[in-house]
Every structure is written in C-alpha cells, then in structure tokens.
Design a protein around this motif. Structure first.
Motif, PDB file in Angstrom:
ATOM      1  N   GLU A 151       0.886  -1.093  -0.026  1.00  0.00           N
ATOM      2  CA  GLU A 151       0.178   0.089   0.221  1.00  0.00           C
ATOM      3  C   GLU A 151       0.844   1.214   0.040  1.00  0.00           C
ATOM      4  N   GLN A 152       0.647   2.184  -1.021  1.00  0.00           N
ATOM      5  CA  GLN A 152       1.424   3.412  -1.189  1.00  0.00           C
ATOM      6  C   GLN A 152       0.453   4.503  -1.031  1.00  0.00           C
ATOM      7  N   TRP A 153       1.241   5.840  -0.613  1.00  0.00           N
ATOM      8  CA  TRP A 153       0.296   6.832  -0.390  1.00  0.00           C
ATOM      9  C   TRP A 153       1.150   7.931  -0.947  1.00  0.00           C
ATOM     10  N   LEU A 154       0.197   8.871  -1.653  1.00  0.00           N
ATOM     11  CA  LEU A 154       0.830  10.014  -2.172  1.00  0.00           C
ATOM     12  C   LEU A 154       0.489  11.299  -1.237  1.00  0.00           C
ATOM     13  N   VAL A 155       1.432  12.123  -1.267  1.00  0.00           N
ATOM     14  CA  VAL A 155       1.330  13.217  -0.201  1.00  0.00           C
ATOM     15  C   VAL A 155       1.566  14.562  -1.079  1.00  0.00           C
ATOM     16  N   ASP A 156       0.726  15.735  -1.138  1.00  0.00           N
ATOM     17  CA  ASP A 156       0.851  16.826  -1.739  1.00  0.00           C
ATOM     18  C   ASP A 156       0.842  17.887  -0.773  1.00  0.00           C
ATOM     19  N   PHE A 157       2.084  18.497  -0.525  1.00  0.00           N
ATOM     20  CA  PHE A 157       2.041  19.820   0.411  1.00  0.00           C
ATOM     21  C   PHE A 157       1.666  20.877  -0.332  1.00  0.00           C
ATOM     22  N   GLU A 158       0.839  21.792   0.062  1.00  0.00           N
ATOM     23  CA  GLU A 158       0.556  22.948  -0.405  1.00  0.00           C
ATOM     24  C   GLU A 158       0.078  24.036   0.532  1.00  0.00           C
ATOM     25  N   ILE A 197       7.861  14.289 -11.301  1.00  0.00           N
ATOM     26  CA  ILE A 197       7.774  12.849 -11.046  1.00  0.00           C
ATOM     27  C   ILE A 197       7.077  12.743  -9.662  1.00  0.00           C
ATOM     28  N   PRO A 198       6.155  11.899  -9.599  1.00  0.00           N
ATOM     29  CA  PRO A 198       5.434  11.808  -8.364  1.00  0.00           C
ATOM     30  C   PRO A 198       6.268  10.763  -7.361  1.00  0.00           C
ATOM     31  N   THR A 199       5.919  10.923  -6.099  1.00  0.00           N
ATOM     32  CA  THR A 199       6.583   9.852  -5.148  1.00  0.00           C
ATOM     33  C   THR A 199       5.534   9.366  -4.353  1.00  0.00           C
ATOM     34  N   THR A 200       5.678   8.374  -3.429  1.00  0.00           N
ATOM     35  CA  THR A 200       4.842   7.333  -2.751  1.00  0.00           C
ATOM     36  C   THR A 200       5.717   6.974  -1.543  1.00  0.00           C
ATOM     37  N   THR A 201       4.920   6.713  -0.535  1.00  0.00           N
ATOM     38  CA  THR A 201       5.515   6.132   0.749  1.00  0.00           C
ATOM     39  C   THR A 201       4.560   5.321   1.288  1.00  0.00           C
ATOM     40  N   ARG A 202       4.990   4.443   2.166  1.00  0.00           N
ATOM     41  CA  ARG A 202       4.128   3.926   3.044  1.00  0.00           C
ATOM     42  C   ARG A 202       3.171   4.498   4.120  1.00  0.00           C
ATOM     43  N   ALA A 203       2.469   3.992   4.762  1.00  0.00           N
ATOM     44  CA  ALA A 203       1.882   4.580   5.822  1.00  0.00           C
ATOM     45  C   ALA A 203       2.100   3.869   7.187  1.00  0.00           C
ATOM     46  N   LEU A 204       2.454   4.665   8.257  1.00  0.00           N
ATOM     47  CA  LEU A 204       2.538   4.060   9.535  1.00  0.00           C
ATOM     48  C   LEU A 204       1.407   3.849  10.412  1.00  0.00           C
ATOM     49  N   PRO A 205       0.937   2.864  11.198  1.00  0.00           N
ATOM     50  CA  PRO A 205       0.077   2.989  12.087  1.00  0.00           C
ATOM     51  C   PRO A 205      -0.284   4.188  12.760  1.00  0.00           C
ATOM     52  N   GLY A 206      -1.425   4.816  12.979  1.00  0.00           N
ATOM     53  CA  GLY A 206      -1.475   6.168  13.760  1.00  0.00           C
ATOM     54  C   GLY A 206      -0.813   7.373  13.378  1.00  0.00           C
ATOM     55  N   LEU A 207      -0.043   7.253  12.413  1.00  0.00           N
ATOM     56  CA  LEU A 207       0.947   8.375  12.225  1.00  0.00           C
ATOM     57  C   LEU A 207       0.760   8.903  10.788  1.00  0.00           C
ATOM     58  N   GLY A 208       0.173   8.282   9.871  1.00  0.00           N
ATOM     59  CA  GLY A 208      -0.151   8.480   8.569  1.00  0.00           C
ATOM     60  C   GLY A 208       1.187   8.336   7.413  1.00  0.00           C
ATOM     61  N   PRO A 209       1.140   8.882   6.290  1.00  0.00           N
ATOM     62  CA  PRO A 209       2.290   8.276   5.434  1.00  0.00           C
ATOM     63  C   PRO A 209       3.633   8.916   5.817  1.00  0.00           C
ATOM     64  N   ILE A 210       4.726   8.188   5.462  1.00  0.00           N
ATOM     65  CA  ILE A 210       5.986   8.904   5.786  1.00  0.00           C
ATOM     66  C   ILE A 210       6.328   9.982   5.189  1.00  0.00           C
ATOM     67  N   GLY A 211       5.601  10.325   3.891  1.00  0.00           N
ATOM     68  CA  GLY A 211       5.973  11.430   3.238  1.00  0.00           C
ATOM     69  C   GLY A 211       5.368  12.531   3.906  1.00  0.00           C
ATOM     70  N   LEU A 212       4.584  12.540   4.920  1.00  0.00           N
ATOM     71  CA  LEU A 212       4.239  13.739   5.768  1.00  0.00           C
ATOM     72  C   LEU A 212       5.454  14.194   6.615  1.00  0.00           C
ATOM     73  N   ILE A 231      -1.275   0.968  -7.383  1.00  0.00           N
ATOM     74  CA  ILE A 231       0.043   0.384  -7.780  1.00  0.00           C
ATOM     75  C   ILE A 231      -0.132  -0.844  -8.464  1.00  0.00           C
ATOM     76  N   SER A 232       0.423  -1.240  -9.487  1.00  0.00           N
ATOM     77  CA  SER A 232       0.211  -2.283 -10.387  1.00  0.00           C
ATOM     78  C   SER A 232       0.977  -3.526  -9.693  1.00  0.00           C
ATOM     79  N   PRO A 233       0.366  -4.802  -9.360  1.00  0.00           N
ATOM     80  CA  PRO A 233       1.121  -5.655  -8.530  1.00  0.00           C
ATOM     81  C   PRO A 233       2.165  -6.364  -9.440  1.00  0.00           C
ATOM     82  N   THR A 234       2.374  -5.866 -11.001  1.00  0.00           N
ATOM     83  CA  THR A 234       3.308  -6.282 -11.291  1.00  0.00           C
ATOM     84  C   THR A 234       4.602  -5.243 -11.846  1.00  0.00           C
TER      85      THR A 234
END
Length: 356
Positions: A151-158, A197-212, A231-234
């Motif tokens: 599971e991957q997450w997108l983070v967009d700071f604005e 180019i977009p980036t993603t990270t995993r999320a941590l329980p109770g803390l949200g995506p590492i990208g934050l 994310i495509s499994p392949t």
C-alpha cells in the motif's frame, strides 16, 4: 551492511537519528540529562562554527564586561553527556519524530553542520551504537529494511487552504524527456528524478504516510492532501538497499555530470567526478525506484563509489520514498486533507499529523 545498527551508524543521517532519539522530541519536559546534552552541543557547535557571531555588552567602565569566554566542550565531554541520557522508548511515534528531525537537518548542498561532524568523531561511536542497537532491535524500526510496501500513499504539500481539488498527474515521459534533452541533471544539488515525477511512501499505523514526516529542508507545511495510490502488482521496482544497488543504477544507466558539483564535494569530501542514474533510461526497464529507510540513513550525503574516479550521491531523496517513472500511477480514492497544528503558522516536528 551486516546489520541495521551498522547501517544506522554508517551515515550522518543515521547518527543524527540516534542523537535525536536520545535527546529529541518527547511529551512533557525534557530530562535534566537531555538539557545537559543539548547545552554541551550548543557550546560545542558554537566553538567549532565559522559563522556563529556572539554579541556582548562592553562597558566603558573598567572591569565591566559580559564578554566572558564561552565553554568549549571536548568531544569526550559530549560523548559522556550522551551516555548519561537514557533514550526514550523506541516506538512508532518516537522513531518518526527523530527521523523527521534528522532528515530536516540534512544539507547536501553545503558543508555538514557542526553536529554531524561531531557525531562522526571516534569518541562518539560506542555511545551512538548503544542507541543504534536499541533502534535496530525494536519492532517500530522493522520497516526501515523492508522493500516497497504493497500500500502506497501520495502526499501533496500545499500552501493554499483548499486542497480538495484533484490535480491530474503530469506526464512522466514528458518530464524525463525534457530533463534529458535539456541537460537538467547538472548544476543542481539533488539526484532525484525531475519534478513533477510523483513519489509515494508507506503509511505507519496512527501516524499517516512517511511522506508527511520525512522531508528534506522542510518549509513547515501545516496542510497536505493525502491519497492512496494505485500500484500495479506487476510494477517493476528497483530496490536501493545499499551502496551497491545504487551504484548499479549509475553503471547501467550513467548520467555523467558536466559540472564538478561543488555542493556535493562540500557535503561529502569527494574530489572526483560525479555520476547519477539517467532516469530517462532507467524508465525503460523499471517503473519505479525505491530507497529503503536503512539505505537512506547509511548513504545520504556520502560519496558512493561507482567506478575509478567516479562517485554518486543520494541527495534530497528521503527514506522510503519511491519515485514513479511511469504514467500508470493513479489514485484509488479521493484525496483527504491532513493537518498538523503549529504556532504562528510554523509546524513543529513533535506535532502529529491527522486527517482534517
């Protein structure tokens, strides 16, 4: 790398992680041993700094002056103060707080700061290892050595207040072509694929995506839009787990830099030529490149040998971040807004992100 503890101790960001965990952000007032450590660090940094200027009141009356000599703690004194601190428990929150502080203190565009230089001195090694082994033995740090999460997450700071409007992904193919054709790889202090180019990270329980949390040279953002990525499994993902897996990219898809990259010479001490991966060529064989947390802690701001006379560097690529070189990335749901409270608009590393 023989172990996660060795990886943590190998690089400036890993050693800084240990310091931040020992004496960094926590709930409640700092312990006296923490205050003592930070006091010694302050004076040690000031004594070693070429840029700190001290102002003192000097009276015309004889004998009246505030210009007393500042302490100049030795490395051994700082090491002893670090040894006196009992590191706070290594859980998800304490680790991500310490990691955020370490990443934000990175500066691959100039000389290492005085704290990073001090932590690299021999008397600090045994005391830092005590903390590194504590981190490595915790369940909270398990993700540091893991490949890209399913599971991957997108983070967009604005900066703007309303983050609900979805924006289409730009073409990765066009961005990479422009980057290659216009020679945009040289003259910059980062080694990453080109914006946007977009980036993603995993999320941590109770803390949200590492990208934050893990942001190089952060601007104190208080708001972000967060969305689950499709994310495509392949998907073909190149895993950067150590120096060799990064150097391999540079050898197979070399982008030799025309400039001497003075910034990286200052931050790493390497005097030779520089090479980074040619991301437009990497995209032919891989959909994405992921740098593990352990690889970041060991390698960021260090010269990575590639071939005789040539080295590379990981700069401005935060831990667990995956850069996507394909136009197949998407969202599986609408973005949600996440906020972090701050004083007078400035976010602090110890304040938690949470959905709005």
């Amino acid at each position: 790398m023989s172990s996660l503890a060795d990886a943590i101790l190998a690089g400036p960001r890993g050693r800084r992680l240990c310091l931040e965990l020992a004496a960094g952000q926590q709930d409640g007032d700092p312990l006296p041993t923490q205050e003592s450590l930070w006091s010694l660090l302050f004076y040690a940094e000031a004594a070693r700094s070429k840029t700190v200027v001290r102002f003192a009141r000097v009276s015309t009356d004889a004998g009246e002056s505030d210009d007393d000599e500042w302490p100049d703690p030795s490395t051994e004194e700082v090491a002893a103060a670090l040894d006196a601190v009992d590191p706070i428990a290594v859980d998800g929150l304490s680790l991500i707080r310490a990691l955020a502080a370490s990443v934000d203190s990175a500066r691959p565009w100039q000389d290492p700061d005085e704290t990073d230089l001090l932590l690299a001195e021999a008397p600090m090694a045994a005391h830092l290892r005590r903390i590194a082994e504590r981190i490595a033995g915790s369940d909270a740090a398990r993700w540091l050595t893991e490949p890209i999460a399913d599971e991957q997450w997108l983070v967009d700071f604005e900066v703007r207040d309303d983050l609900r409007t979805e924006r289409p992904f730009p073409s990765a193919h066009d961005a990479l072509r422009t980057w290659r054709n216009e020679g945009l790889g040289s003259g910059y202090w980062w080694c990453t694929p080109p914006w946007p180019i977009p980036t993603t990270t995993r999320a941590l329980p109770g803390l949200g995506p590492i990208g934050l949390w893990a942001v190089v040279d952060s601007f104190g953002w208080r708001g972000a839009s967060v969305a689950p990525a499709s994310i495509s499994p392949t998907a073909r993902v190149h895993e950067v787990m150590d120096a060799e897996s990064w150097a391999e990219l540079c050898r197979r898809y070399p982008y030799d830099l025309a400039d001497t990259e003075e910034d990286w010479r200052l931050s790493t001490g390497w005097e030779g030529r520089w090479v980074i991966p040619d991301w437009s060529l990497v995209a032919h064989d891989f959909d994405a490149v992921h740098v593990t947390g352990a690889a970041y802690l060991a390698l960021a701001e260090t010269a990575i040998p590639v071939s005789p006379g040539r080295a590379s560097v990981i700069a401005n690529w935060p831990p667990d971040h995956t850069y996507w070189l394909t136009d197949e990335l998407g969202r599986t749901a609408e973005s949600t807004r996440w906020l972090r409270p701050g004083d007078d608009g400035a976010a602090q590393a110890d304040e938690l992100w949470s959905p709005a």
